[in-house]
Design a protein around this motif. Structure first.
Motif, mmCIF file in Angstrom:
data_model
loop_
_atom_site.group_PDB
_atom_site.id
_atom_site.type_symbol
_atom_site.label_atom_id
_atom_site.label_comp_id
_atom_site.label_asym_id
_atom_site.label_seq_id
_atom_site.Cartn_x
_atom_site.Cartn_y
_atom_site.Cartn_z
ATOM 1 N N THR A 117 31.742 40.603 23.512
ATOM 2 C CA THR A 117 31.285 39.628 22.521
ATOM 3 C C THR A 117 32.460 38.879 21.880
ATOM 4 O OG1 THR A 117 31.280 41.236 20.731
ATOM 5 C CG2 THR A 117 29.221 40.988 21.963
ATOM 6 N N ILE A 118 33.664 39.411 22.032
ATOM 7 C CA ILE A 118 34.826 38.658 21.552
ATOM 8 C C ILE A 118 35.687 38.214 22.746
ATOM 9 C CG2 ILE A 118 34.941 39.479 19.171
ATOM 10 C CD1 ILE A 118 37.025 41.559 20.140
ATOM 11 N N GLY A 119 35.018 38.064 23.879
ATOM 12 C CA GLY A 119 35.667 37.451 25.041
ATOM 13 C C GLY A 119 36.587 38.365 25.830
ATOM 14 N N LEU A 120 36.494 39.686 25.600
ATOM 15 C CA LEU A 120 37.409 40.626 26.262
ATOM 16 C C LEU A 120 36.628 41.643 27.078
ATOM 17 C CD1 LEU A 120 39.771 41.321 23.229
ATOM 18 C CD2 LEU A 120 40.263 39.873 25.208
ATOM 19 N N LEU A 121 37.345 42.613 27.614
ATOM 20 C CA LEU A 121 36.694 43.784 28.196
ATOM 21 C C LEU A 121 37.362 45.003 27.566
ATOM 22 C CD1 LEU A 121 38.983 44.916 30.383
ATOM 23 C CD2 LEU A 121 37.983 43.193 31.833
ATOM 24 N N PRO A 122 36.704 46.160 27.640
ATOM 25 C CA PRO A 122 37.323 47.347 27.058
ATOM 26 C C PRO A 122 38.674 47.587 27.755
ATOM 27 C CG PRO A 122 35.010 47.748 27.580
ATOM 28 C CD PRO A 122 35.377 46.445 28.216
ATOM 29 N N GLY A 123 39.747 47.440 26.998
ATOM 30 C CA GLY A 123 41.078 47.456 27.626
ATOM 31 C C GLY A 123 41.820 48.753 27.380
ATOM 32 N N CYS A 149 34.147 41.931 33.156
ATOM 33 C CA CYS A 149 33.733 43.305 32.813
ATOM 34 C C CYS A 149 33.177 43.967 34.069
ATOM 35 C CB CYS A 149 32.632 43.286 31.746
ATOM 36 S SG CYS A 149 33.232 42.973 30.085
ATOM 37 N N LEU A 150 32.332 43.212 34.782
ATOM 38 C CA LEU A 150 31.723 43.774 35.990
ATOM 39 C C LEU A 150 32.793 44.083 37.034
ATOM 40 C CD1 LEU A 150 28.413 43.145 37.574
ATOM 41 C CD2 LEU A 150 30.370 42.894 39.065
ATOM 42 N N GLN A 151 33.747 43.195 37.146
ATOM 43 C CA GLN A 151 34.810 43.443 38.138
ATOM 44 C C GLN A 151 35.572 44.731 37.811
ATOM 45 O OE1 GLN A 151 37.478 40.296 39.144
ATOM 46 N NE2 GLN A 151 35.911 38.723 38.908
ATOM 47 N N ALA A 152 35.783 44.968 36.517
ATOM 48 C CA ALA A 152 36.510 46.186 36.118
ATOM 49 C C ALA A 152 35.682 47.431 36.453
ATOM 50 C CB ALA A 152 36.839 46.133 34.631
ATOM 51 N N VAL A 153 34.362 47.359 36.199
ATOM 52 C CA VAL A 153 33.509 48.509 36.525
ATOM 53 C C VAL A 153 33.461 48.700 38.037
ATOM 54 C CG1 VAL A 153 31.156 49.429 36.387
ATOM 55 C CG2 VAL A 153 32.158 48.301 34.394
ATOM 56 N N ARG A 201 43.856 47.711 37.367
ATOM 57 C CA ARG A 201 42.976 46.549 37.554
ATOM 58 C C ARG A 201 42.384 46.126 36.203
ATOM 59 N NH1 ARG A 201 42.268 42.127 39.470
ATOM 60 N NH2 ARG A 201 40.212 41.452 40.115
ATOM 61 N N GLU A 202 41.971 47.140 35.419
ATOM 62 C CA GLU A 202 41.413 46.837 34.092
ATOM 63 C C GLU A 202 42.440 46.068 33.265
ATOM 64 O OE1 GLU A 202 39.373 49.905 31.306
ATOM 65 O OE2 GLU A 202 41.326 49.510 30.402
ATOM 66 N N ARG A 203 43.706 46.497 33.339
ATOM 67 C CA ARG A 203 44.755 45.837 32.538
ATOM 68 C C ARG A 203 44.961 44.393 32.987
ATOM 69 N NH1 ARG A 203 48.600 50.961 31.867
ATOM 70 N NH2 ARG A 203 47.297 51.922 30.277
ATOM 71 N N GLU A 204 44.938 44.199 34.311
ATOM 72 C CA GLU A 204 45.117 42.815 34.819
ATOM 73 C C GLU A 204 43.994 41.920 34.308
ATOM 74 O OE1 GLU A 204 46.793 44.365 39.102
ATOM 75 O OE2 GLU A 204 44.937 43.197 39.082
ATOM 76 N N LEU A 205 42.759 42.430 34.427
ATOM 77 C CA LEU A 205 41.610 41.610 34.015
ATOM 78 C C LEU A 205 41.629 41.374 32.508
ATOM 79 C CD1 LEU A 205 38.934 43.363 36.275
ATOM 80 C CD2 LEU A 205 39.797 41.034 36.567
#
Ligand code: 3H9
Length: 726
Positions: free
Chosen positions: A126-132, A233-237, A251-255
């Protein structure tokens, strides 16, 4: 340090303390790391318990820190791993909220105990990020891919009971969470930690994982309208399902880095703080939230059970405020009552505890009447009859006599003069505008309009009411159309001019929908009904019999005016309700808009009649011609002091007009496009269309460009310097 009853085992307590929401700033992360290391090194410590000060675990990373600290992601992920690798069991005691990085910290812990009233979630999207903080890799391992993907891509906050069902927490308690967590910690001392370390677990398999993820991706892409975060987010999952934990984290960090540097995250974080900033309202008269305490609303009334009234009654019932719903006669009352009951039944089904909670069958909570005298004891009335000044004045005169002197009298109007309505009462300080948006039980925005005499207490009370209804109240001054509709007027006007000049409704709508609007101006007009604006224009003498004889068809009062919407109405084309409007529909009341060859012919004939040379209009011009005059009007509103800051305009557009949140609102968008560019384009278009005053750049825009485009937060304050007066 806490000991068990025998005083043998010791649990080290680590308390997160960073008011108001224990956000995880770098200082907090460092302190947490130090605490963990001390506990690990201390042989008398057998287990660790992490909890948050003031009944809140943590609302996640400090959002304000994102703009300055790029290494944030690494810091949190590193800490979560450290917790997980601890040789002693670590238990999270979750009260209040565990959101974003807060929940990621809890996922690093080996056990989680939550209070029944706690809410958990990963709202980064909701703030434009993914759980990092490695959340996209741990959560699917704990609760499976479908549930994790749902939480991560929607960002919804779930109650502790749902978290328990999903397996996100180990225990839910109704009483002392910290005590319960210490008990649990004592129980698990010496138990093997391997099975509790999520990074070591495999992601639970699905028989059709690829197909599931592809289906989810297609669905997200369709809803996203250019919003990037859900897709990433989906790509990270997906990475969690395909890669070993450490590679998934990389990968999560890159995204995360891609999103963090995207303009969308900046826009969404701006919107987050803008929504909170507008709660701290002020008016140019010096009234502010600090100087006025809201009055309690124990009982309210709604007058008029049309579409708006029904939605407002529903919102009040949902907020547990007893309501009297009033109509002018029994026939309308019965129709309104049926419609309200239907809405409430639907709402009750969506709620966790069903109708028991809403209690709308209890006449003490919801009463229907045609008798004004019943309103003698209500604390607040919301009048929601149709837009007719004489009728509204008559109602307010009556209310002024019947209601107690302290009652607040609100009018749900989208444009009418609050002062004129207030003048019909003997307590104008109690009169205030509350402009709800349709459907009122769904839309979050309420424009709260103060008149010349409106008291700060009335404003504070209306704002408090909006909050109780779970809506966003925005305080604005009194002018025709207030903020939202006033800015909308030039937008819609330009859209119609573009049709005159050669475009088509579907082309204009497409450009604005690609920009991110939920619905373009013509589809919107068909949905709302073309007859609504037609009636209003007739009332203003712009069309119909009151038009002075000999007025050229495409001019009114010396300015360009397009009669196209009026001509459509004359043909009975009112939009969806008649099955024809700017588009054609399968039937009256149909929802699926199809381009209409009749309309295309009609436009061609119209251009012939008025000798307009058709030209091909590109997407850039469509976008700029629609958006820049809307923004220009926003600058005029700011210069007139109708709103106290650009955030107000942006919050209104995001919550009431379908402006894409990831573009931050019109004024934020203008700041990203660059004010000199907005000015230059308006200048260009105003030269090409000199009879359209809405294209003339506003004095404030010109001044801001001359001042070198100061940051958005200074747009209004810079005017207070004598040298900057407009
Ligand atoms: C994250 O965690 C990323 C990680 O995955 C990876 C990192 C590498 N930071 O809303 P309220 C302030 S991203 C800073 O009025 P409520 C808020 O501005 C984070 N400040 O109260 C306000 O300040 P002020 C993911 C924050 O009770 C005050 O706290 N987390 C933060 O209606 C009270 O807030 C989220 O997205 C923050 N994280 O609602 C959660 N959160 O008084 C965002 C709040 O000066 N927060 N503030 O105006 C929320 O959803 C709500 O604030 C919350 C409380 C439900 C917590």
């Amino acid at each position: 340090m806490a000991r068990d009853a025998r005083g043998s085992a010791a649990v080290a307590l680590i308390r997160l303390h960073n008011p108001p929401v224990n956000a995880l700033s770098l200082t907090v992360l460092q302190a947490l790391e130090d605490g963990l290391k001390r506990a690990d090194a201390d042989p008398s410590v057998k287990a660790v318990m992490i909890y948050g000060e003031n009944g809140k675990f943590s609302a996640g990373a400090d959002i304000r820190g994102f703009s300055s600290v790029r290494g944030h992601g690494l810091g949190l992920g590193h800490l979560v791993s450290l917790i997980e690798q601890s040789k002693k069991p670590v238990v999270a005691a979750i009260e209040g909220v565990a959101l974003g990085g807060g929940l990621e910290v809890a996922l690093g812990c080996h056990y989680r105990v939550a209070h029944v009233k706690a809410r958990l979630g990963l709202p980064e999207v909701t703030i434009g990020l993914l759980p990092g903080g490695e959340g996209t890799q741990r959560l699917p391992r704990l609760i499976g891919v479908p549930a994790a993907l749902d939480l991560i891509t929607t960002g919804r906050h779930i109650p502790a009971t749902e978290a328990l069902k999903l397996g996100l927490v180990d225990e839910v308690v109704e009483e002392n969470t910290v005590e319960a967590a210490i008990c649990l910690a004592n129980r698990v001392i010496d138990q093997p930690l391997g099975p509790r370390r999520l990074s070591l677990k495999p992601v639970p398999k699905l028989p059709n994982m690829e197909a599931f993820l592809n289906g989810a991706f297609a669905k997200l892409k369709k809803q996203a309208r250019g919003f990037l975060a859900p897709e990433l987010c989906l790509q990270a999952v997906r990475a969690a399902t395909q890669l070993p934990f450490a590679q998934g984290v990389r990968r999560e960090r890159e995204l995360f880095a891609v999103l963090l540097s995207s303009g969308q995250a900046r826009a969404l974080q701006y919107a987050f703080f803008a929504e909170r900033a507008v709660q701290k309202w002020t008016t140019p008269r010096g009234a502010s939230w600090r100087s006025a305490a809201p009055q309690p609303i124990r009982k309210a009334a709604v007058i008029g059970l049309g579409t708006m009234g029904r939605g407002i009654v529903t919102s009040l019932v949902k907020a547990n405020i007893p309501v009297v719903a009033l109509e002018q006669n029994l026939e309308y009352l019965n129709t309104g009552r049926k419609a309200v009951m239907l809405l409430l039944e639907r709402e009750a089904m969506k709620m966790e505890q069903g109708t028991q909670t809403l209690g709308f069958h209890d006449p003490a909570r919801l009463q229907f009447t045609v008798d004004f005298d019943v309103l003698w004891d209500v604390d607040l009335v919301i009048e929601a009859v149709f837009e007719n000044m004489a009728l509204k004045k008559e109602i307010f005169q009556k209310l002024s006599k019947i209601c107690k002197p302290g009652a607040f009298l609100c009018t749900n109007t989208s444009a009418l003069n609050i002062d004129e309505i207030a003048a019909a009462t003997s307590h104008p300080q109690q009169v205030i505008g509350t402009h709800f948006f349709s459907p009122a039980h769904v839309m979050r925005l309420v424009e709260i309009i103060y008149g010349h005499h409106t008291s700060p207490v009335a404003i504070a009370t209306a704002m408090q009411l909006a909050k109780a209804l779970k809506k966003v109240g925005v305080v604005v001054g009194n002018c025709f159309g207030f903020v939202g509709n006033r800015m909308m007027f030039p937008y819609v006007q330009q859209a119609v001019f573009l049709l005159e000049e050669g475009s088509r409704p579907e082309a204009v709508d497409q450009v604005l929908e690609d920009f991110g609007f939920k619905i373009g101006p013509f589809r919107m007009s068909d949905l709302a009904g073309l007859d609504v604006g037609w009636r209003s224009r007739k009332g203003q003498g712009l069309t119909g019999p009151s038009l002075p004889a000999g007025t050229p068809a495409r001019q009114r009062h010396g300015q360009r005016y397009s009669p196209l919407p009026d001509l459509l109405c004359e043909q009975g084309r009112f939009g969806q309700k008649t099955g024809r409007g700017w588009y054609q529909y399968e039937k009256a009341g149909g929802r699926t808009a199809k381009p209409d060859p009749w309309l295309h012919n009609f436009l061609a004939q119209y251009r012939d009649t008025h000798r307009i040379k058709t030209r091909s209009i590109d997407q850039e011009e469509i976008l700029e011609r629609c958006l820049f005059p809307l923004i220009n009007e926003g600058f005029k509103i700011l210069a007139e002091g109708i709103a106290s800051g650009p955030e107000h305009l942006d919050v209104i557009y995001i919550n009431g007009y379908g402006w894409p949140r990831h573009k931050g609102g019109p004024m934020f968008y203008a700041s990203t496009v660059g004010l000199p560019r907005v000015l230059a384009k308006l200048q260009k278009y105003s030269v090409a269309h000199p009879d359209v005053p809405e294209l003339q750049p506003s004095a404030l825009l010109k001044k801001l460009v001359a001042l070198g485009s100061p940051p958005l937060k200074d747009w209004v304050s810079c005017l207070s310097q004598p040298s900057n007066k407009l």
